[in-house]
Design an enzyme around this catalytic site. Sequence first.
Site, PDB file in Angstrom:
ATOM      1  N   HIS A 187      31.901  45.266  38.183  1.00  0.00           N
ATOM      2  CA  HIS A 187      31.329  45.343  39.321  1.00  0.00           C
ATOM      3  C   HIS A 187      32.388  44.906  40.360  1.00  0.00           C
ATOM      4  CE1 HIS A 187      27.455  43.448  37.882  1.00  0.00           C
ATOM      5  NE2 HIS A 187      28.052  43.121  37.211  1.00  0.00           N
TER       6      HIS A 187
ATOM      7  N   ASP B 215      34.066  43.046  33.163  1.00  0.00           N
ATOM      8  CA  ASP B 215      32.321  42.788  33.933  1.00  0.00           C
ATOM      9  C   ASP B 215      33.433  41.918  35.013  1.00  0.00           C
ATOM     10  OD1 ASP B 215      29.849  42.245  34.258  1.00  0.00           O
ATOM     11  OD2 ASP B 215      30.025  39.891  33.589  1.00  0.00           O
TER      12      ASP B 215
ATOM     13  N   GLY C 112      31.169  35.198  37.772  1.00  0.00           N
ATOM     14  CA  GLY C 112      31.755  35.998  37.214  1.00  0.00           C
ATOM     15  C   GLY C 112      32.679  36.448  36.701  1.00  0.00           C
TER      16      GLY C 112
END
Length: 394
Positions: free
Chosen positions: A63, A279, A319
């Site tokens: 991301h 991620d 996250g």
Amino acid sequence: MKKIVITNGKIITPFRIIPEGTVVITGSKITTVCEGKLDVGNANIIDAKGHYVSPGFIDIHVHGGGGFDFMDGDELGFLKIAELHAKYGTTAMVPTTLTSEKEHLIKTLDIYEQAHKNNKNGAEFLGLHLEGPYFAMNQRGAQDPRYIRDPDPQEYMEILQRSNLIARWSAAPERNGAMAFGRHLQEKGVLAAIAHTDAVYEEVVEAVENGYSLSTHLYSGMSGVSRKNAFRYAGVIESSLLMDELDVEIIADGIHLPAPLLKLIYKVKGPYKIALITDAMRAAGNPPGESILGNKQNGLKVIVEDDVAKLPDRTAFAGSVSTADRLVRNMIEMADVPLRDAILMMSTTPARIMGIQDRKGSLLTGKDADIVIFDRNIQIQETIIGGKRVYKKS
């Protein structure tokens, strides 16, 4: 074309580790992989100094990093994220969105298209990964609940008109319309993945029959064994481990999945069915402290501590802040995985999952010259992308 010769390195091929070998790059391609030294003549020499020479790392779910997120709506952010992760061995990546309104997704596609053309010094972009918005509300994690909805054919068909920009799309298969969505993705050549889902085994079977082939961040945002009226039902976790038809990706930051689960997944699925993913959010590569998940204007505030992003109340992870080198290191040190298998999961397997194994993912003649040199502690010494040296440790 000018040649580059990497010599005096431990060369990691799909079959073995050559103790002292040579890799020759001509232009953007690998043209020789061999044992010992090779006299090429007029060439730039890279002395690997006894370090490992590996295929470049391929991150199929990321991301952000370096203070930027792909949802910021800024081309510079795309380029800076690519440059940041290249320093940690990533030579190719699939930029990943978050659940949002359709207009924001379309704007992100436009920015991606421009950034792809101008990306000269960072990890190569392989197409976008749309993570959402077709998710289970109960398994949304840090995804914005305002935008979670069922697959809408009118909406996704409009977005997929730009399907050459979209590499994969993650959705919950139990949502109304998810089977037709999976079939349409398959028709368009877009990888359909299962994610943020409360599905049970029978729904996963139907999903695989309708084009879904990957489980997004296994164990995170998905159902496990549940009970209904005293009867037990296998969830997506068990289905993913059981079904050979499903590849899995795992956040091997050592926090989202502790050592026993890393070992279990490796034992059951093996290195040819597992892709390691960061991620990573915008805080990757930055010091601990406050950060934002998603768009910098209206994203979710998080706090980074203990090498992971958490919700401000610390009730859940929000996250990863990992980089690819850390994933490889953790699989070796925490999961007792051999180096060659760890590299397979960070290069060869993700390349196969994304359908680019003909040109990336291994050190073989004819493949793209995406190469990483690292020491025994998986500290990156040099990154080469398409035959271009984009990072060298000072």
